[in-house]
Design a protein around this motif. Structure first.
Motif, PDB file in Angstrom:
ATOM      1  N   UNK A   4     -33.033  34.525  -9.012  1.00 15.35           N
ATOM      2  CA  UNK A   4     -32.281  34.879  -7.824  1.00 15.35           C
ATOM      3  C   UNK A   4     -33.037  34.603  -6.538  1.00 15.35           C
ATOM      4  N   UNK A   5     -34.179  33.919  -6.657  1.00 17.22           N
ATOM      5  CA  UNK A   5     -35.030  33.609  -5.498  1.00 17.22           C
ATOM      6  C   UNK A   5     -35.415  34.879  -4.738  1.00 17.22           C
ATOM      7  N   UNK A   6     -35.659  35.946  -5.518  1.00 17.79           N
ATOM      8  CA  UNK A   6     -36.000  37.226  -4.922  1.00 17.79           C
ATOM      9  C   UNK A   6     -37.419  37.630  -5.281  1.00 17.79           C
ATOM     10  N   UNK A   7     -37.941  38.577  -4.519  1.00 18.25           N
ATOM     11  CA  UNK A   7     -39.224  39.185  -4.843  1.00 18.25           C
ATOM     12  C   UNK A   7     -39.068  39.963  -6.159  1.00 18.25           C
ATOM     13  N   UNK A   8     -40.056  40.000  -7.030  1.00 22.79           N
ATOM     14  CA  UNK A   8     -41.440  39.527  -6.838  1.00 22.79           C
ATOM     15  C   UNK A   8     -41.664  38.079  -7.239  1.00 22.79           C
ATOM     16  N   UNK A  19     -43.798  30.678  -5.611  1.00 23.51           N
ATOM     17  CA  UNK A  19     -42.945  31.200  -6.671  1.00 23.51           C
ATOM     18  C   UNK A  19     -43.790  31.513  -7.904  1.00 23.51           C
ATOM     19  N   UNK A  20     -43.501  32.673  -8.510  1.00 24.82           N
ATOM     20  CA  UNK A  20     -44.301  33.136  -9.636  1.00 24.82           C
ATOM     21  C   UNK A  20     -43.401  33.472 -10.826  1.00 24.82           C
ATOM     22  N   UNK A  21     -44.022  33.481 -12.006  1.00 25.60           N
ATOM     23  CA  UNK A  21     -43.330  33.865 -13.239  1.00 25.60           C
ATOM     24  C   UNK A  21     -44.368  34.503 -14.153  1.00 25.60           C
ATOM     25  N   UNK A  22     -44.026  34.623 -15.441  1.00 24.06           N
ATOM     26  CA  UNK A  22     -44.926  35.264 -16.400  1.00 24.06           C
ATOM     27  C   UNK A  22     -45.170  34.301 -17.556  1.00 24.06           C
ATOM     28  N   UNK A  23     -46.434  34.126 -17.936  1.00 23.82           N
ATOM     29  CA  UNK A  23     -46.773  33.249 -19.065  1.00 23.82           C
ATOM     30  C   UNK A  23     -46.141  33.802 -20.336  1.00 23.82           C
ATOM     31  N   UNK A  25     -46.990  33.479 -23.353  1.00 27.04           N
ATOM     32  CA  UNK A  25     -47.924  33.833 -24.415  1.00 27.04           C
ATOM     33  C   UNK A  25     -48.843  34.978 -24.024  1.00 27.04           C
ATOM     34  N   UNK A  26     -49.506  34.893 -22.875  1.00 24.72           N
ATOM     35  CA  UNK A  26     -50.514  35.906 -22.541  1.00 24.72           C
ATOM     36  C   UNK A  26     -50.010  36.972 -21.582  1.00 24.72           C
ATOM     37  N   UNK A  27     -48.765  36.827 -21.085  1.00 22.50           N
ATOM     38  CA  UNK A  27     -48.154  37.843 -20.219  1.00 22.50           C
ATOM     39  C   UNK A  27     -48.844  37.963 -18.866  1.00 22.50           C
ATOM     40  N   UNK A  28     -49.664  36.995 -18.507  1.00 24.24           N
ATOM     41  CA  UNK A  28     -50.301  36.970 -17.194  1.00 24.24           C
ATOM     42  C   UNK A  28     -49.395  36.256 -16.197  1.00 24.24           C
ATOM     43  N   UNK A  29     -49.614  36.483 -14.884  1.00 22.59           N
ATOM     44  CA  UNK A  29     -48.798  35.781 -13.886  1.00 22.59           C
ATOM     45  C   UNK A  29     -49.122  34.289 -13.852  1.00 22.59           C
ATOM     46  N   UNK A  30     -48.128  33.484 -13.611  1.00 23.90           N
ATOM     47  CA  UNK A  30     -48.315  32.054 -13.385  1.00 23.90           C
ATOM     48  C   UNK A  30     -47.615  31.680 -12.088  1.00 23.90           C
ATOM     49  N   UNK A  31     -48.125  30.657 -11.423  1.00 22.97           N
ATOM     50  CA  UNK A  31     -47.508  30.151 -10.200  1.00 22.97           C
ATOM     51  C   UNK A  31     -46.760  28.875 -10.521  1.00 22.97           C
ATOM     52  N   UNK A  32     -45.520  28.773 -10.055  1.00 19.90           N
ATOM     53  CA  UNK A  32     -44.709  27.591 -10.301  1.00 19.90           C
ATOM     54  C   UNK A  32     -45.074  26.514  -9.294  1.00 19.90           C
ATOM     55  N   UNK A  33     -45.428  25.335  -9.808  1.00 17.84           N
ATOM     56  CA  UNK A  33     -45.899  24.238  -8.970  1.00 17.84           C
ATOM     57  C   UNK A  33     -44.891  23.088  -9.011  1.00 17.84           C
ATOM     58  N   UNK A  34     -44.582  22.545  -7.820  1.00 18.51           N
ATOM     59  CA  UNK A  34     -43.728  21.363  -7.737  1.00 18.51           C
ATOM     60  C   UNK A  34     -42.255  21.633  -7.877  1.00 18.51           C
ATOM     61  N   UNK A  35     -41.810  22.821  -7.495  1.00 22.02           N
ATOM     62  CA  UNK A  35     -40.379  23.136  -7.636  1.00 22.02           C
ATOM     63  C   UNK A  35     -39.529  22.317  -6.670  1.00 22.02           C
ATOM     64  N   UNK A  36     -39.938  22.278  -5.396  1.00 26.02           N
ATOM     65  CA  UNK A  36     -39.103  21.639  -4.376  1.00 26.02           C
ATOM     66  C   UNK A  36     -39.653  20.311  -3.870  1.00 26.02           C
ATOM     67  N   UNK A  37     -40.948  20.097  -4.062  1.00 21.15           N
ATOM     68  CA  UNK A  37     -41.507  18.826  -3.603  1.00 21.15           C
ATOM     69  C   UNK A  37     -42.644  18.410  -4.522  1.00 21.15           C
ATOM     70  N   UNK A  38     -42.716  17.125  -4.758  1.00 26.14           N
ATOM     71  CA  UNK A  38     -43.774  16.592  -5.603  1.00 26.14           C
ATOM     72  C   UNK A  38     -45.055  16.450  -4.803  1.00 26.14           C
ATOM     73  N   UNK A  54     -53.281  39.730  -9.965  1.00 26.59           N
ATOM     74  CA  UNK A  54     -52.060  40.495 -10.238  1.00 26.59           C
ATOM     75  C   UNK A  54     -50.991  40.209  -9.195  1.00 26.59           C
ATOM     76  N   UNK A  55     -49.751  40.036  -9.647  1.00 23.81           N
ATOM     77  CA  UNK A  55     -48.594  39.945  -8.758  1.00 23.81           C
ATOM     78  C   UNK A  55     -47.848  41.266  -8.891  1.00 23.81           C
ATOM     79  N   UNK A  56     -47.937  42.139  -7.891  1.00 25.96           N
ATOM     80  CA  UNK A  56     -47.315  43.468  -7.992  1.00 25.96           C
ATOM     81  C   UNK A  56     -45.847  43.386  -8.402  1.00 25.96           C
ATOM     82  N   UNK A  57     -45.462  44.289  -9.280  1.00 25.49           N
ATOM     83  CA  UNK A  57     -44.090  44.437  -9.775  1.00 25.49           C
ATOM     84  C   UNK A  57     -43.667  43.283 -10.686  1.00 25.49           C
TER      85      UNK A  57
END
Length: 283
Positions: A4-8, A19-23, A25-38, A54-57
């Motif tokens: 929904x393009x919302x926080x967190x 933009x962030x998500x959750x791995x 396998x390891x349940x750690x935060x990941x950052x999404x790279x290259x979503x809108x521009x290469x 840590x990415x809160x929430x």
């Protein structure tokens, strides 16, 4: 669509959008790279990169789980020791096993073509707990059913029911003339019994866990092995061996399905609630 393009998931820091998500396998935060521009780094590909913080929430960073994640840096040497008892992945693994034990047994029974009775399931869970299987480095939230079996010694097949006309059934008929599997249990199963007063020395197990990353997708496999026991000192006789590709997406969909709770196996849930004596996490 997923966030929904919302926080967190969407973070605005100093007028810079990340933009962030959750791995998975390891349940750690990941950052999404290259979503809108290469960029020169992404080469028109979108991917997730572990975020060491840590990415809160959203997700709490755990260094121990990151180091042993298959999707983290392949150059990093993985530890061969057990996970820490405080590991988030380890504790969530035990939580899932406790509250989804019936579905774990259902899935492995289906993939092995062997009916796992309640009494056998209880013995297997006791062994898994004695081995501290949830602390093993290979264990993740996605491969619980298969690593659960791998923590157990080989299991005798005598007296057990297998799926009628399955590949396992056909191989036993072909290679084991001293085994009688003509006894039916309804239309679905046949029972493994002795023929001609011979002793059935068949054992089965899951072993040789493997994982690889292809196109940034983790593929996990394990071998189903059926063998005939032999006198001491002689090589075990393989009757049937098959590589099983772990259906991790199916497992995750299965445990997240709350629409068919009437079909849960309460006897198996009673077993896991009795043996796993801790307060299962709910988050």
């Amino acid at each position: 669509m997923q966030t929904g393009k919302k926080s967190p998931y969407r973070q605005n820091k100093n007028n810079s959008i990340s933009y962030y998500a959750v791995c998975p396998e390891c349940e750690n935060p990941i950052q999404m790279v290259g979503i809108f521009k290469a960029t020169e780094e992404t080469e028109d590909k979108t991917y997730g990169r572990h975020h060491k913080g840590t990415i809160p929430a959203l997700a709490t960073y755990d260094e121990d789980d990151y180091i042993n994640c298959s999707l983290s840096s392949p150059k990093r040497k993985k530890s061969e020791k057990l996970r820490s008892p405080t590991s988030k992945v380890a504790n969530q693994t035990l939580t899932i096993l406790k509250i989804q034990f019936d579905r774990v047994i259902y899935l492995i029974s289906k993939q092995m073509s062997v009916k796992i009775s309640s009494s056998l399931a209880e013995k297997m869970l006791k062994q898994y707990l004695a081995e501290e299987g949830w602390l093993h480095r290979e264990a993740t939230l996605n491969n619980i059913p298969w690593l659960f079996v791998q923590c157990n010694p080989a299991i005798p097949l005598f007296g057990r029911y297998i799926v009628k006309d399955s590949e396992l059934h056909q191989e036993i008929v072909k290679h084991c003339p001293d085994v009688d599997c003509s006894g039916n249990n309804g239309d679905e199963y046949v029972q493994i019994r002795q023929a001609n007063k011979s002793y059935v020395r068949l054992y089965f197990t899951l072993c040789n866990y493997r994982k690889k990353v292809e196109d940034e997708h983790l593929i996990e496999t394990i071998d189903f092995w059926l063998y005939e026991d032999t006198p001491y000192g002689k090589e075990l006789k393989t009757i049937f061996s098959k590589e099983i590709v772990m259906q991790t997406d199916y497992f995750n969909n299965l445990i997240q399905n709350n629409r068919k709770n009437d079909y849960r196996n309460q006897a198996l849930l009673d077993v896991s609630n009795k043996l796993i004596n801790f307060k299962a996490a709910t988050d």
